[in-house]
Design a protein around this motif. Sequence first.
Motif, short mmCIF file in Angstrom:
data_model
loop_
_atom_site.label_atom_id
_atom_site.label_comp_id
_atom_site.label_asym_id
_atom_site.label_seq_id
_atom_site.Cartn_x
_atom_site.Cartn_y
_atom_site.Cartn_z
N LYS A 1 0.83 -1.21 0.05
CA LYS A 1 0.03 -0.06 0.00
C LYS A 1 1.18 1.20 0.03
CE LYS A 1 -3.88 0.06 0.52
NZ LYS A 1 -5.17 -0.20 -0.47
N LEU B 1 3.66 4.22 -6.30
CA LEU B 1 3.93 3.28 -5.31
C LEU B 1 5.43 2.79 -5.13
CD1 LEU B 1 1.00 0.79 -6.62
CD2 LEU B 1 0.91 2.10 -4.49
N LYS C 1 -1.70 -9.28 -1.05
CA LYS C 1 -2.25 -8.71 -2.35
C LYS C 1 -3.64 -8.84 -2.40
CE LYS C 1 -1.10 -5.78 -5.73
NZ LYS C 1 -0.60 -4.32 -5.54
N ASP D 1 -6.36 -7.52 -0.06
CA ASP D 1 -6.67 -6.22 0.00
C ASP D 1 -7.80 -5.86 -1.30
OD1 ASP D 1 -5.95 -3.46 0.44
OD2 ASP D 1 -4.81 -3.08 -1.39
N ASP E 1 -11.58 -4.48 -1.06
CA ASP E 1 -11.93 -3.29 -1.77
C ASP E 1 -13.14 -3.37 -2.83
OD1 ASP E 1 -9.97 -1.78 -0.84
OD2 ASP E 1 -8.57 -1.78 -2.40
#
Length: 466
Positions: free
Chosen positions: A253, A284, A437, A440, A444
Motif C-alpha cells: 500500500k 507506489l 495482495k 486487499d 476493496d
Amino acid sequence: MDKILQLLRALFRNLFAESTPYEDEHGPDRRHRVLNTVLLLLAFRVLAELPALNVDEERLQHLLADNPFLGLVDLFAGGEVLRHFSWVAAGILPYLAALGLAQGATWVVPSLRDLRDQGEKGKKQIKLIATVVSVPLAIIFAYAISRYLARQTGLFPGNIHWFTSETFFPSMRIVCLVTLGSVLSTGIINWITRKGIGSGENIVLLAGASLALAKQISDIVRDAPDPADTIQRLAIVVVGAAVFAVLGFWLVKAQRTLTVFYPKRRSDSRLGGESLVTAPMPLLLISGGYVPVSAAIGLLALLRFAPTVLEAHFEGTLGAFGKMLGAWLTPESDWFWAALACLIVLFTYARNFAVIWPGLSKDDLSVAEFMKKNGTFFSGVSPGIATETYLSRIVARNSLLGSLGMVLLAAGLPYLIFRITQKEVLVGVLSLIVLVKTVDRVWDSYKAYGIAESYDGLLKKRRTTG
C-alpha cells in the motif's frame, strides 16, 4: 447426473460470456455474491480433488517440495492442485498467462491499445481475448505438465507418447482431462467475476495461497524431532508470518504522492481565462506487487535445470562449470540467497520504472512527455527533460526502499527459517505475498458493492417518498 451436466453447461456458457450493463446494475446483492463466490470456489476445490490418473502421491509431494518451480506452477494454477495430479493440474495458469500476454500486447498492437484506452469496456474485451487464447495455452500447459510429472515420478504413461498405438489414447485422455479442467477453471473464475465478489482469479489465488501457506506451516511443524522443537518452530513461523504480513501489507500500500498542476479554464470570464488546479500523482513503492519475487524465484528455478544439461552433454570446462553452478543454485548455498536478493532488486526497479517509461510503440509517450503535451507540471520543475529527471529520481528512491523491504521479506526471513529448520519456504513466502495482495483487492471489491447497495437503496427511498 443431470445437475452435473447443467453445471458444466453453465460453466461453458460463462466461459466466453460478458457481463451486460443490466447485469452490472441489477446483479445479485452482496450477500448473494458472497454465497455465489463460496459455492463456485467449492466447485473448483472439488475439481482439484479429482485425479486425472492414479499417482504416487508421496513421490509427487517430494517432487513438489524439492522443486520451487513446480511449487510456483501449483500456486498460480490454483493452489494444491498437483498433489493428486487433478483435472485442474493446469488450473487458471493458462488464463493468467494469456491475460499477461494480452495486456503486454496492448503496448505494441494498435487495435489492442485502442481497447485499453476505452476504459472498462475495453478491459472486458481484452479479458475476452485472453479467455479465447487461454484454450490453446491450456493444451500446451496440460501436455507440458503431464509429460514432466510422468517422467519425474515414473507414472503411467511414462513419457506421454502420441505416436505409438499403445500410448496414444492414454496420453490423449490425460491431456484432454487436464485441458478440460483448465477450461472449466476459466469458466469458474469468469462466473465469480460476474456473480461473485471481486475478480475471479483473485478469489481463486486467495484460496490457493491460503492452502499453500497452511501446508507449508504444517510441514515445518510436523517434522520437528520433539515437542520443544515443535513449539520453537511454531513460534518462529507465527512471528515471522505476522511480521511478514504487516510489512508486506505496508509495502503493497505504501506510496509517495506527488502534486501536479494543470491549467483549467474558468467558467466566469471576468476572473481571467485560466486557473491552476492541483491533482495527486501516487507512485507506489512496489508497482508489481508479487511480480518481482515470483519472477526472481521462477528464474532461479529455471536456472537449476541448466547444471543437469551441462553435466549431461558437455565435458571439461563446461561440465565443471555446470557442476559448480548446481552447487550454487541450492538453498544450502549462500550464493543462492544472494542471487535471489539481487534479482528481486533488479525486477523491482524494472517494474517501477516501467510505470514512467514510454511503451514499446512509437505512439506511446513517457509520463514526462505526456505531462508536457498536456500542460501539466510539478511546482518548480521545468517540463520535458527536467521533469523526466525529477520523476526518475523519485522512482529510484521508491525502488530502493521497496526492494530492500521485499528482499528482507522474501529472502532474509526465508533464509533465517531455512538455517534454523532446514525447510525451504520460498513458495510459502510467495503465498503470503499473494495473500496480502489479493485480500486487499477482494476487500476493496466487497466495500465497493456495499457502497453501491447503499446508493441504490437511497435512490429507491427517494423515489418512494417522492
